[in-house]
Design an enzyme around this catalytic site. Structure first.
Site, PDB file in Angstrom:
ATOM      1  N   ASP A 229     -86.679  -4.618   1.258  1.00 37.29           N
ATOM      2  CA  ASP A 229     -87.784  -4.891   0.586  1.00 37.29           C
ATOM      3  C   ASP A 229     -87.554  -4.644  -0.746  1.00 37.29           C
ATOM      4  O   ASP A 229     -86.559  -3.804  -1.085  1.00 37.29           O
ATOM      5  CB  ASP A 229     -88.958  -4.164   1.304  1.00 37.29           C
TER       6      ASP A 229
HETATM    7  C1  BGC Z   1     -93.389  -6.636  -0.085  1.00 37.44           C
HETATM    8  C2  BGC Z   1     -92.496  -7.625   0.335  1.00 37.44           C
HETATM    9  C3  BGC Z   1     -92.289  -9.094  -0.491  1.00 37.44           C
HETATM   10  C4  BGC Z   1     -91.557  -8.363  -1.612  1.00 37.44           C
HETATM   11  C5  BGC Z   1     -91.139  -9.209  -2.680  1.00 37.44           C
HETATM   12  C6  BGC Z   1     -92.622  -6.178  -1.604  1.00 37.44           C
HETATM   13  O1  BGC Z   1     -93.425  -5.270  -2.306  1.00 37.44           O
HETATM   14  O2  BGC Z   1     -93.456  -5.442   0.700  1.00 37.44           O
HETATM   15  O3  BGC Z   1     -93.429  -8.175   1.651  1.00 37.44           O
HETATM   16  O4  BGC Z   1     -91.508  -9.946   0.244  1.00 37.44           O
HETATM   17  O5  BGC Z   1     -92.358  -7.466  -2.271  1.00 37.44           O
HETATM   18  O6  BGC Z   1     -92.495  -9.809  -3.193  1.00 37.44           O
END
Ligand code: BGC
Length: 778
Positions: A229
């Protein structure tokens, strides 16, 4: 290895460099080896491709795209082909924007209805989650790109999501939190998976050998790439050893260097890196778009699909005296800010810039209804307004029926923060109270991404929950209100009477260090059914403008078939559900478990034979001692119904299996009767198979990279000032009516120090963060 030849020619530095992003959304290219860069982008209910400044919280604008209903909404449709089609559309838009990996679907289990991101997740039930998320993945990947199911795993809360340690026993892990991912991996073969920020039983998900190596790769046969993530990396080398091939976003080479050093120091076998490069190259070859013809997405067609998806996903919760559908030319007052400014999606990384957006008020005004007026009714962001209340109440007096649009505002369901309660704002509750006094025909139209307390449920005539319906909300809601579309959505989650009824309520969101999943597998209906606790609306519940009858159940070698008849006056669709229940179980388990469903369209008077196939796995529980699934032998009730509570048909089947030696009710007195709100530590420890780790911070220890600014307040004046400064801005933004910005500021409080250099794009260097830590620790 598939790419032996290229890998042989690559230097150690080149190989390591591929293990993290080039920038916020792209991987690195290595021209001399013909390796292109690919783009990854959110997800999940539309494409969030940022043209300019990038971020992972939806702060900066993205290019217009179709905003479909969020997963929590789509899940109410229980419609696999619809979700597959939505996936196809999103994948097509992604491909037309040269996006190779679409970051979604999100399929964490809704352990507790307060989780701020539940609107992005499918259900409290792992079977339903897995079935629906698999279709989304298949749809997206049919475009030759990759979906990225997320967040693996046990990302049950937003509060302290980057540090929290989710303590969960192996059986609940397998039966509840992983089953959806398992189904997705086995049935739809995603090319990537995103690991979650949190720890699971002491190890960051991204470094978790058990989750990644033992389960995902070895047991389930996943052959894709694990992506962190955004900023979710902790120890890069440990991550690589747990198959984290791609770290996102860029770390300006810092962690690539860590990989190089580990190989040189002999603490990382180069073959681990080679394998990761091989897997990444396979992904790139599958989804590269640089050598593909461009495709065009038809945004008008996609808007129509968004409307259809919204129609199929709304849930009619109450329809006293058949107040709905409305009669043409009925004198209707439209009340509530949400009619004019619909709430149609959540906040955070999933924030889509909708290609176009309808609103219910305009669509109602264009309908054959006699609209006597519109009144805002309340201040959206809370706070009393007697003027708005009076205006709305006097309008309500002049109408035959009031359609009241209420719900949660944009700041209530957002990434990075959990909801504070399950309540609607007081000013909206006051309005309902006032309206029902002057007009007995009040229909409430709710907006929000999940369960709510509905104290007024007995006072109003109708309740339609639109969840977060996406850009087509206006058309869809009016079609349902007018009966142009017969509602068929059913709840993917239980609506409790009050929040304190929720089984995990005493444990959520945990303490400073851990979040103990003491309720085990008794989440959602598994708890309410087993402990026999009344609910407002049960799992699987939803009304229709017609009626259905179930008859003639037969079970032939685990194929369950029955007749379903539309016994009413209008065409409609019924979601028939199949549950199993062990008779006289010796082990503790949920009374009922969903194991099949079908959505069947029927004309008035029409009957269809429905067949649902069960497998042996459907009767099994996970036994960590043998590291496998096993069946308790004996009789099982097979039940067919229209919700978990409304069972219409039942048969018994006998299964052979084992006489269990684990999870015996006699050894787990609280779990035996699902009395899970007061599980003693000793009973949970027995289930976990180990002692519980400390719940709170050790304030005497020096802070390290994995600690947070929140903790710094206890250290010295500097830490305290830093904390106070951030909290000042948090309250300031709240005060001036910018709760979303306030949320994002609050998010910083719980950010580990290791993230500072990552999220500042290297502007604050690792060295400076280390220096700051030294000062705070002094
Ligand atoms: C989120 C993800 C997301 C990623 C990119 C993170 O903060 O948990 O779900 O895909 O950011 O934006």
């Amino acid at each position: 290895m598939k790419h032996k030849d290229i890998i042989k020619q690559m230097t150690l530095e080149e190989k390591a460099s591929l293990m993290s992003g080039q920038n916020f959304w792209n991987t690195k290219a290595i021209e001399r080896h013909g390796i292109p860069s690919i783009m990854l982008t959110d997800g999940p209910h539309g494409v969030r491709k940022q043209g300019g400044k990038a971020d992972h919280l939806g702060l900066n604008k993205s290019l217009p795209a179709t905003c479909y209903p969020t997963a929590a909404t789509l899940a109410n449709s229980w419609d696999k082909s619809l979700i597959n089609e939505v996936g196809q559309d999103i994948g097509k838009e992604a491909r037309s924007e040269k996006v190779s990996v679409l970051l979604g679907p999100g399929l964490n289990i809704k352990r507790n209805p307060l989780c701020g991101r539940n609107f992005e997740y499918f259900s409290e039930d792992p079977y339903l989650t897995g079935e629906l998320a698999s279709e989304m993945v298949k749809g997206i990947q049919s475009n030759g790109i990759s979906a990225c199911p997320k967040h693996y795993a046990v990302n049950s809360q937003e509060h302290m999501r980057m540090t929290i340690d989710e303590i969960v026993d192996e059986r609940s892990l397998r039966e509840i939190y992983l089953t959806g991912f398992e189904k997705v991996v086995k049935e739809s073969n995603p090319h990537t998976i995103m690991s979650s920020y949190n720890k699971v039983n002491g190890e960051y998900a991204n470094e978790n050998q058990h989750l990644a190596n033992n389960i995902l790769y070895s047991e389930w046969g996943f052959d894709g790439v694990i992506v962190t993530d955004w900023g979710g990396n902790n120890d890069r080398v440990a991550g690589l050893k747990a198959h984290n091939q791609l770290e996102m976003p860029s770390t300006n080479g810092i962690t690539d260097q860590e990989i190089v050093e580990a190989v040189n120091a002999g603490t990382l076998d180069e073959s681990v890196l080679d394998e990761a490069v091989d897997q990444l190259l396979s992904l790139i070859n599958k989804v590269r778009l640089d050598d593909q013809e461009s495709v065009q997405a038809d945004y008008e067609e996609h808007h129509n699909k968004a409307v259809e998806a919204a129609r199929q996903s709304m849930v009619l919760l109450k329809n006293e005296n058949n107040i709905l559908p409305l009669n043409e030319e009925e004198k209707v007052a439209v009340i509530g800010d949400f009619a004019k400014n619909p709430r149609y999606q959540g906040a955070g990384s999933s924030l889509i810039n909708p290609y176009k957006l309808s609103n219910p008020l305009n669509n109602l005004e264009d309908s054959p209804l006699n609209i006597v007026g519109y009144a805002q009714g309340f201040k959206r962001m809370g706070g009393k307004s007697s003027k708005l209340l009076k205006e709305a109440t006097s309008l309500a007096k002049s109408a035959e029926t009031v359609i009241l649009f209420i719900g949660l505002d944009e700041s209530k369901e957002a990434e990075g923060v959990d909801r504070e309660d399950l309540k609607l704002p007081q000013n909206q509750l006051d309005l309902v109270e006032s309206l029902v006094k002057v007009n007995k025909n009040v229909v409430v139209v709710l907006a929000g991404g999940g369960a709510l307390e509905l104290p007024f449920a007995d006072q109003v005539q109708g309740i339609l929950h639109t969840y977060l319906s996406g850009q087509g909300v206006g058309e869809a809601v009016v079609d349902v209100l007018l009966g142009k579309h017969n509602p068929s959505g059913k709840l993917n989650e239980t609506f409790p009477i009050v929040y304190s009824d929720i089984p995990s309520s005493p444990y959520f969101p945990g303490d400073q260090v851990t979040s103990e999943h003491k309720e085990g597998l008794f989440i959602g209906y598994r708890y309410f059914e087993t402990a026999n606790i009344p609910v407002r609306y049960p799992f699987g519940y939803g009304l229709s403008y017609t009626t259905f009858e179930y008859s003639n159940i037969k079970i032939d070698r685990l194929n369950v078939s029955f007749d379903l008849t539309n016994s009413g006056q209008v065409a409609g669709a019924e979601i028939a559900q199949l549950y199993i229940e062990k008779v006289d179980s010796e082990i503790f388990r949920s009374k009922k478990e969903l194991k099949g469903f079908d959505k069947v369209h029927l004309e008035p008077g029409e009957t269809k034979r429905v067949t649902l196939a069960l497998t042996r796995r459907d009767f099994s529980y996970y036994n960590p001692e043998i590291k496998d699934w096993e069946i308790e032998s004996g009789n099982y009730k097979v039940q067919v119904g229209s919700s978990v509570q409304e069972i219409h048909l039942e048969e018994t089947v006998e299964m052979d299996g084992v006489s269990p030696s684990i999870f015996l009710k006699s050894e787990y007195p609280h779990y035996a009767v699902a009395q899970v709100k007061d599980i003693p530590d000793s009973e949970f420890e027995k289930l976990l198979g180990e002692k519980l780790p400390p719940k709170t911070w050790d304030l005497h220890k020096d802070l390290g990279m994995n600690d947070t600014i929140n903790q710094a307040q206890y250290k010295n004046w500097l830490g305290k000032s830093l904390y106070n400064l951030i909290m000042f801005f948090h309250f300031f933004f709240k005060k001036i009516g910018k709760p979303l910005t306030a949320n994002n500021v609050y998010f910083v409080i719980n950010m580990p120090f290791r993230q500072i250099d990552r999220f500042s794009g290297g502007k604050i260097s690792r060295k400076n963060v280390e220096r700051l830590l030294r000062w705070i620790n002094r």
